[in-house]
Design a protein around this motif. Sequence first.
Motif, PDB file in Angstrom:
ATOM      1  N   GLU A 154       0.818  -1.215   0.000  1.00 25.93           N
ATOM      2  CA  GLU A 154       0.000   0.000   0.000  1.00 25.93           C
ATOM      3  C   GLU A 154       0.848   1.258   0.000  1.00 25.93           C
ATOM      4  N   ALA A 155       2.105   1.140   0.408  1.00 29.38           N
ATOM      5  CA  ALA A 155       2.974   2.316   0.476  1.00 29.38           C
ATOM      6  C   ALA A 155       3.355   2.817  -0.909  1.00 29.38           C
ATOM      7  N   HIS A 156       3.247   1.957  -1.917  1.00 29.76           N
ATOM      8  CA  HIS A 156       3.672   2.333  -3.262  1.00 29.76           C
ATOM      9  C   HIS A 156       2.497   2.580  -4.200  1.00 29.76           C
ATOM     10  N   THR A 157       1.294   2.705  -3.678  1.00 31.09           N
ATOM     11  CA  THR A 157       0.143   2.975  -4.539  1.00 31.09           C
ATOM     12  C   THR A 157      -0.249   4.438  -4.435  1.00 31.09           C
ATOM     13  N   LYS A 158      -0.720   4.960  -5.536  1.00 36.83           N
ATOM     14  CA  LYS A 158      -1.185   6.347  -5.561  1.00 36.83           C
ATOM     15  C   LYS A 158      -2.574   6.420  -4.947  1.00 36.83           C
ATOM     16  N   HIS A 159      -2.861   7.510  -4.312  1.00 39.94           N
ATOM     17  CA  HIS A 159      -4.196   7.731  -3.780  1.00 39.94           C
ATOM     18  C   HIS A 159      -5.139   8.103  -4.922  1.00 39.94           C
ATOM     19  N   PHE A 160      -6.411   7.877  -4.696  1.00 38.60           N
ATOM     20  CA  PHE A 160      -7.419   8.160  -5.719  1.00 38.60           C
ATOM     21  C   PHE A 160      -7.432   9.645  -6.089  1.00 38.60           C
ATOM     22  N   VAL A 161      -7.198  10.517  -5.137  1.00 41.86           N
ATOM     23  CA  VAL A 161      -7.194  11.961  -5.399  1.00 41.86           C
ATOM     24  C   VAL A 161      -6.068  12.324  -6.367  1.00 41.86           C
ATOM     25  N   ILE A 162      -4.918  11.700  -6.200  1.00 41.64           N
ATOM     26  CA  ILE A 162      -3.801  11.963  -7.113  1.00 41.64           C
ATOM     27  C   ILE A 162      -4.148  11.494  -8.512  1.00 41.64           C
ATOM     28  N   ARG A 163      -4.823  10.349  -8.617  1.00 46.61           N
ATOM     29  CA  ARG A 163      -5.247   9.851  -9.931  1.00 46.61           C
ATOM     30  C   ARG A 163      -6.233  10.823 -10.580  1.00 46.61           C
ATOM     31  N   LEU A 164      -7.144  11.390  -9.796  1.00 45.36           N
ATOM     32  CA  LEU A 164      -8.094  12.364 -10.348  1.00 45.36           C
ATOM     33  C   LEU A 164      -7.390  13.637 -10.797  1.00 45.36           C
ATOM     34  N   LEU A 165      -6.415  14.087 -10.041  1.00 47.60           N
ATOM     35  CA  LEU A 165      -5.653  15.273 -10.443  1.00 47.60           C
ATOM     36  C   LEU A 165      -4.885  15.012 -11.737  1.00 47.60           C
ATOM     37  N   GLU A 166      -4.309  13.829 -11.867  1.00 43.33           N
ATOM     38  CA  GLU A 166      -3.630  13.471 -13.111  1.00 43.33           C
ATOM     39  C   GLU A 166      -4.616  13.465 -14.274  1.00 43.33           C
ATOM     40  N   LEU A 167      -5.797  12.904 -14.034  1.00 40.86           N
ATOM     41  CA  LEU A 167      -6.822  12.857 -15.076  1.00 40.86           C
ATOM     42  C   LEU A 167      -7.206  14.266 -15.518  1.00 40.86           C
ATOM     43  N   PHE A 168      -7.330  15.171 -14.562  1.00 43.31           N
ATOM     44  CA  PHE A 168      -7.669  16.559 -14.844  1.00 43.31           C
ATOM     45  C   PHE A 168      -6.580  17.233 -15.682  1.00 43.31           C
ATOM     46  N   VAL A 169      -5.323  17.041 -15.303  1.00 37.33           N
ATOM     47  CA  VAL A 169      -4.209  17.645 -16.039  1.00 37.33           C
ATOM     48  C   VAL A 169      -4.105  17.048 -17.443  1.00 37.33           C
ATOM     49  N   LEU A 170      -4.253  15.734 -17.556  1.00 40.60           N
ATOM     50  CA  LEU A 170      -4.145  15.080 -18.854  1.00 40.60           C
ATOM     51  C   LEU A 170      -5.292  15.471 -19.787  1.00 40.60           C
ATOM     52  N   TYR A 171      -6.448  15.801 -19.225  1.00 41.12           N
ATOM     53  CA  TYR A 171      -7.555  16.308 -20.042  1.00 41.12           C
ATOM     54  C   TYR A 171      -7.121  17.589 -20.770  1.00 41.12           C
ATOM     55  N   PHE A 172      -6.449  18.480 -20.048  1.00 41.84           N
ATOM     56  CA  PHE A 172      -6.005  19.729 -20.668  1.00 41.84           C
ATOM     57  C   PHE A 172      -4.831  19.507 -21.621  1.00 41.84           C
ATOM     58  N   VAL A 173      -4.017  18.491 -21.384  1.00 43.56           N
ATOM     59  CA  VAL A 173      -2.940  18.162 -22.318  1.00 43.56           C
ATOM     60  C   VAL A 173      -3.541  17.687 -23.645  1.00 43.56           C
ATOM     61  N   VAL A 174      -4.539  16.827 -23.572  1.00 40.01           N
ATOM     62  CA  VAL A 174      -5.209  16.365 -24.791  1.00 40.01           C
ATOM     63  C   VAL A 174      -5.919  17.534 -25.473  1.00 40.01           C
ATOM     64  N   GLY A 175      -6.518  18.407 -24.692  1.00 41.50           N
ATOM     65  CA  GLY A 175      -7.160  19.590 -25.263  1.00 41.50           C
ATOM     66  C   GLY A 175      -6.168  20.503 -25.970  1.00 41.50           C
ATOM     67  N   ALA A 176      -4.984  20.655 -25.405  1.00 42.94           N
ATOM     68  CA  ALA A 176      -3.955  21.473 -26.050  1.00 42.94           C
ATOM     69  C   ALA A 176      -3.483  20.843 -27.355  1.00 42.94           C
ATOM     70  N   LEU A 177      -3.363  19.511 -27.364  1.00 36.84           N
ATOM     71  CA  LEU A 177      -3.002  18.815 -28.600  1.00 36.84           C
ATOM     72  C   LEU A 177      -4.079  19.007 -29.657  1.00 36.84           C
ATOM     73  N   ALA A 178      -5.328  18.856 -29.259  1.00 39.36           N
ATOM     74  CA  ALA A 178      -6.436  19.032 -30.209  1.00 39.36           C
ATOM     75  C   ALA A 178      -6.479  20.461 -30.743  1.00 39.36           C
ATOM     76  N   TYR A 179      -6.260  21.430 -29.873  1.00 37.88           N
ATOM     77  CA  TYR A 179      -6.257  22.830 -30.302  1.00 37.88           C
ATOM     78  C   TYR A 179      -5.110  23.095 -31.276  1.00 37.88           C
ATOM     79  N   ALA A 180      -3.936  22.512 -30.982  1.00 38.53           N
ATOM     80  CA  ALA A 180      -2.784  22.708 -31.877  1.00 38.53           C
ATOM     81  C   ALA A 180      -3.038  22.091 -33.244  1.00 38.53           C
ATOM     82  N   LEU A 181      -3.624  20.909 -33.277  1.00 41.13           N
ATOM     83  CA  LEU A 181      -3.924  20.272 -34.557  1.00 41.13           C
ATOM     84  C   LEU A 181      -5.001  21.043 -35.315  1.00 41.13           C
TER      85      LEU A 181
END
Length: 110
Positions: free
Chosen positions: A43-70
């Motif tokens: 359990e010491a090496h697993t990410k918490h669910f909140v961290i996974r949600l924050l990553e999901l939020f950041v990656l949403y904007f990364v995909v959005g930036a890629l889509a905007y650039a294309l």
Amino acid sequence: MDISFAAWLVIAVAIAFANLPFLSEKAFGFVPLSPGRGGASPEAHTKHFVIRLLELFVLYFVVGALAYALESRIGNAFAQTWEFYAITGCMFVVLAFPGFVYRYLRKRRS
């Protein structure tokens, strides 16, 4: 770049990035996180669910930036309102469902 190829590229990257937080114990798939206070426990090496949600939020904007650039490269980028971001955010969460099922709902053999 062909418009059809750009659209499929954004869809493929969105599927991959939406599932990445749930399939990897590293932040954004490549940044190792420091182990917790538990030391050698699994359990010491697993990410918490909140961290996974924050990553999901950041990656949403990364995909959005890629889509905007294309979109800008192909032609004029269209201005979007809040409805666009609400719908695409919900779609990104739906695309993350297979990774969520794999991480939290799948029964593990003991």
